[in-house]
Design an enzyme around this catalytic site. Sequence first.
Site, PDB file in Angstrom:
ATOM      1  CG  HIS A 148     -13.179 -18.478   2.297  1.00 57.66           C
ATOM      2  ND1 HIS A 148     -11.897 -18.629   2.882  1.00 57.66           N
ATOM      3  CD2 HIS A 148     -12.603 -18.852   1.087  1.00 57.66           C
ATOM      4  CE1 HIS A 148     -11.067 -18.639   2.052  1.00 57.66           C
ATOM      5  NE2 HIS A 148     -11.452 -19.120   0.809  1.00 57.66           N
TER       6      HIS A 148
ATOM      7  CG  HIS B 125     -14.894 -20.310  -3.003  1.00 59.57           C
ATOM      8  ND1 HIS B 125     -14.279 -19.474  -3.611  1.00 59.57           N
ATOM      9  CD2 HIS B 125     -14.060 -20.760  -2.211  1.00 59.57           C
ATOM     10  CE1 HIS B 125     -13.163 -19.130  -3.194  1.00 59.57           C
ATOM     11  NE2 HIS B 125     -13.064 -20.123  -1.920  1.00 59.57           N
TER      12      HIS B 125
HETATM   13  P1  5GP Z   1      -9.434 -19.222  -1.293  1.00 56.89           P
HETATM   14  O1  5GP Z   1      -8.387 -19.213  -2.548  1.00 56.89           O
HETATM   15  O2  5GP Z   1      -8.656 -18.997  -0.144  1.00 56.89           O
HETATM   16  O3  5GP Z   1     -10.216 -20.301  -1.195  1.00 56.89           O
HETATM   17  O4  5GP Z   1     -10.250 -17.841  -1.478  1.00 56.89           O
HETATM   18  C1  5GP Z   1     -10.082 -16.703  -1.348  1.00 56.89           C
HETATM   19  C2  5GP Z   1     -10.780 -15.846  -2.306  1.00 56.89           C
HETATM   20  O5  5GP Z   1     -10.974 -14.651  -1.695  1.00 56.89           O
HETATM   21  C3  5GP Z   1     -10.625 -15.745  -3.537  1.00 56.89           C
HETATM   22  O6  5GP Z   1     -11.384 -16.560  -4.427  1.00 56.89           O
HETATM   23  C4  5GP Z   1     -10.260 -14.597  -3.871  1.00 56.89           C
HETATM   24  O7  5GP Z   1     -10.500 -13.932  -5.119  1.00 56.89           O
HETATM   25  C5  5GP Z   1     -10.899 -13.854  -2.915  1.00 56.89           C
HETATM   26  N1  5GP Z   1     -10.719 -12.168  -2.187  1.00 56.89           N
HETATM   27  C6  5GP Z   1      -9.363 -12.086  -2.167  1.00 56.89           C
HETATM   28  N2  5GP Z   1      -9.184 -10.841  -1.605  1.00 56.89           N
HETATM   29  C7  5GP Z   1     -10.407 -10.266  -1.726  1.00 56.89           C
HETATM   30  C8  5GP Z   1     -10.890  -9.009  -1.210  1.00 56.89           C
HETATM   31  O8  5GP Z   1     -10.314  -8.254  -0.916  1.00 56.89           O
HETATM   32  N3  5GP Z   1     -12.384  -8.794  -1.504  1.00 56.89           N
HETATM   33  C9  5GP Z   1     -13.107  -9.796  -1.870  1.00 56.89           C
HETATM   34  N4  5GP Z   1     -14.367  -9.538  -1.985  1.00 56.89           N
HETATM   35  N5  5GP Z   1     -12.585 -11.059  -2.194  1.00 56.89           N
HETATM   36  C10 5GP Z   1     -11.384 -11.347  -2.008  1.00 56.89           C
END
Ligand code: 5GP
Length: 112
Positions: free
Chosen positions: A98, A100
């Site tokens: 993903h 951001h």
């Molecule tokens: P990472 O930390 O892996 O770079 O980003 C994962 C992102 O997914 C985090 O910013 C977190 O807030 C978001 N996230 C986690 N669970 C969910 C969810 O169930 N729905 C949405 N819309 N975002 C989520």
Amino acid sequence: MDCLFCKIVAGEIPSTKVFEDDRVLAFRDIAPMAPTHILVIPKQHIAGVDEITPENSAIVSYIFEVIPKIAKAEGLDGGYRVVSNIGEDGGQTVRHLHFHILGGKKLSNEMA
Ligand code: 5GP
Ligand code: ZN
């Protein structure tokens, strides 16, 4: 597969979608770190940047075609940031690739 973002793609977990086509889904982050915080993901499961290969890399360039369109639709005319966390040390909490999109304010220069 027990993957949160695959479940979001499948509609098993609801999300606030901002863009969707046959290959890509973009939805609002549940815990926004900026006024605009959107996650852009491939619909196919790729665990992270560390799992990009010659066979699956075309989706990455496509995602980077979609990102500026989303940014424009969101009115991020002053600029924005695109981030991908990789692995534990990179702060990746969901092992589905993903990107951001962060914007809507002047972001800090803190990178680490
Ligand atoms: P990472 O930390 O892996 O770079 O980003 C994962 C992102 O997914 C985090 O910013 C977190 O807030 C978001 N996230 C986690 N669970 C969910 C969810 O169930 N729905 C949405 N819309 N975002 C989520
Ligand atoms: Zn997945």
